[in-house]
Design a protein around this motif. Structure first.
Motif, PDB file in Angstrom:
ATOM      1  N   ILE A   1      57.739 -60.338  67.285  1.00  0.00           N
ATOM      2  CA  ILE A   1      57.379 -61.720  67.615  1.00  0.00           C
ATOM      3  C   ILE A   1      57.640 -62.571  66.386  1.00  0.00           C
ATOM      4  N   ARG A   2      58.392 -63.651  66.559  1.00  0.00           N
ATOM      5  CA  ARG A   2      58.662 -64.615  65.496  1.00  0.00           C
ATOM      6  C   ARG A   2      57.894 -65.895  65.807  1.00  0.00           C
ATOM      7  N   ILE A   3      57.242 -66.443  64.770  1.00  0.00           N
ATOM      8  CA  ILE A   3      56.395 -67.629  64.950  1.00  0.00           C
ATOM      9  C   ILE A   3      56.719 -68.623  63.845  1.00  0.00           C
ATOM     10  N   GLU A   4      56.925 -69.881  64.203  1.00  0.00           N
ATOM     11  CA  GLU A   4      57.207 -70.930  63.234  1.00  0.00           C
ATOM     12  C   GLU A   4      56.242 -72.092  63.463  1.00  0.00           C
ATOM     13  N   GLY A   5      55.790 -72.710  62.352  1.00  0.00           N
ATOM     14  CA  GLY A   5      54.884 -73.825  62.519  1.00  0.00           C
ATOM     15  C   GLY A   5      54.414 -74.421  61.211  1.00  0.00           C
ATOM     16  N   SER A   6      53.419 -75.280  61.318  1.00  0.00           N
ATOM     17  CA  SER A   6      52.867 -75.972  60.168  1.00  0.00           C
ATOM     18  C   SER A   6      51.571 -75.307  59.724  1.00  0.00           C
ATOM     19  N   LEU A   7      51.220 -75.514  58.461  1.00  0.00           N
ATOM     20  CA  LEU A   7      50.050 -74.881  57.869  1.00  0.00           C
ATOM     21  C   LEU A   7      49.002 -75.908  57.471  1.00  0.00           C
ATOM     22  N   GLU A   8      47.752 -75.498  57.554  1.00  0.00           N
ATOM     23  CA  GLU A   8      46.641 -76.274  57.004  1.00  0.00           C
ATOM     24  C   GLU A   8      45.586 -75.304  56.490  1.00  0.00           C
ATOM     25  N   GLU A   9      44.852 -75.726  55.484  1.00  0.00           N
ATOM     26  CA  GLU A   9      43.841 -74.866  54.886  1.00  0.00           C
ATOM     27  C   GLU A   9      42.611 -74.793  55.774  1.00  0.00           C
ATOM     28  N   VAL A  10      42.010 -73.611  55.864  1.00  0.00           N
ATOM     29  CA  VAL A  10      40.768 -73.468  56.625  1.00  0.00           C
ATOM     30  C   VAL A  10      39.626 -74.098  55.839  1.00  0.00           C
ATOM     31  N   SER A  11      38.494 -74.277  56.471  1.00  0.00           N
ATOM     32  CA  SER A  11      37.342 -74.862  55.796  1.00  0.00           C
ATOM     33  C   SER A  11      36.760 -73.890  54.776  1.00  0.00           C
ATOM     34  N   GLY A  12      36.025 -74.431  53.810  1.00  0.00           N
ATOM     35  CA  GLY A  12      35.342 -73.587  52.842  1.00  0.00           C
ATOM     36  C   GLY A  12      34.383 -72.626  53.504  1.00  0.00           C
ATOM     37  N   GLN A  13      33.729 -73.078  54.557  1.00  0.00           N
ATOM     38  CA  GLN A  13      32.787 -72.209  55.276  1.00  0.00           C
ATOM     39  C   GLN A  13      33.517 -71.029  55.919  1.00  0.00           C
ATOM     40  N   GLN A  14      34.692 -71.282  56.513  1.00  0.00           N
ATOM     41  CA  GLN A  14      35.464 -70.200  57.111  1.00  0.00           C
ATOM     42  C   GLN A  14      35.958 -69.217  56.051  1.00  0.00           C
ATOM     43  N   ALA A  15      36.397 -69.759  54.907  1.00  0.00           N
ATOM     44  CA  ALA A  15      36.864 -68.889  53.824  1.00  0.00           C
ATOM     45  C   ALA A  15      35.719 -68.042  53.281  1.00  0.00           C
TER      46      ALA A  15
END
Length: 207
Positions: free
Chosen positions: A99-113
């Motif tokens: 499976i190949r996936i392409e897209g944009s990135l964003e940082e998760v929240s501090g709480q999720q990290a």
């Protein structure tokens, strides 16, 4: 199945990913969640490495996505912050699928990290906190000494998450499923959408 029929159904691509991923977890002997992550600098210089998928599905973000965690001061972290586009590749050899996936990135929240960091084994927390990932290391003992120092500083309980250790959500605009077929007459179906939350369109691709 008729040889002329596609083995890849027309459906929601997140649902299809979940079905294939479930089969991979049963079939792959090691790390079925391993995926190649390709990033690039602001000038377009690419690099690729293996990372582990740690979250996925339509519940992530506005349009569903795929989550991984890393040291944001590593090479890949710096490239991500300079160019918030990436590609993922899952290859499950035992199932003859990818499976190949392409897209944009964003940082998760501090709480999720924080939540994921503290779900890891204590030794993994220490190893990550002690590492200046991707930077030059004079000798391995220096790293092991830093691990020991953290073990002594925090003799029990969770290790504080370093602020540069975080996660990223890839929101896909393209997902392509590939199924091996005899004589290299492979089966490929590509799903695309204009933006998060938009309807998916799909087409078969020549192998």
């Amino acid at each position: 199945m008729n040889e002329a029929d596609s083995a890849i159904p027309v459906t929601d691509p997140f649902t299809l990913f979940e079905a294939w991923f479930a089969e991979a977890k049963e079939a792959e002997p090691n790390d079925p969640n391993a995926m190649a992550l390709a990033t690039a600098t602001s000038r377009g210089q690419p690099s690729v490495r293996m990372v582990l998928l740690k979250g996925h599905g339509s519940q992530w973000g506005k349009g569903g996505g795929f989550v991984f965690y890393t040291n944001a001061e590593s090479r890949k972290g710096k490239e991500i912050r300079a160019n918030l586009q990436a590609s993922l590749l899952f290859h499950w050899k035992s199932l003859r699928r990818q499976i190949r996936i392409e897209g944009s990135l964003e940082e998760v929240s501090g709480q999720q990290a924080d939540s994921y960091f503290h779900s890891r084994p204590r030794v993994s927390q220490i190893g990550s906190a002690a590492s200046d990932q991707s930077r030059a290391l004079a000798d391995r003992q220096h790293y092991l000494d830093r691990v020991t120092a953290l073990e002594e500083r925090y003799p029990e309980g969770d290790i504080p998450r370093p602020p540069h250790w975080t996660g990223f959500l890839l929101t896909p605009h393209t997902i392509e499923f590939w199924q091996d077929r005899d004589f290299r007459l492979h089966d490929r179906r590509q799903f695309t959408r204009e933006g998060p939350g938009e309807a998916w369109s799909n087409t078969l691709l020549y192998p």
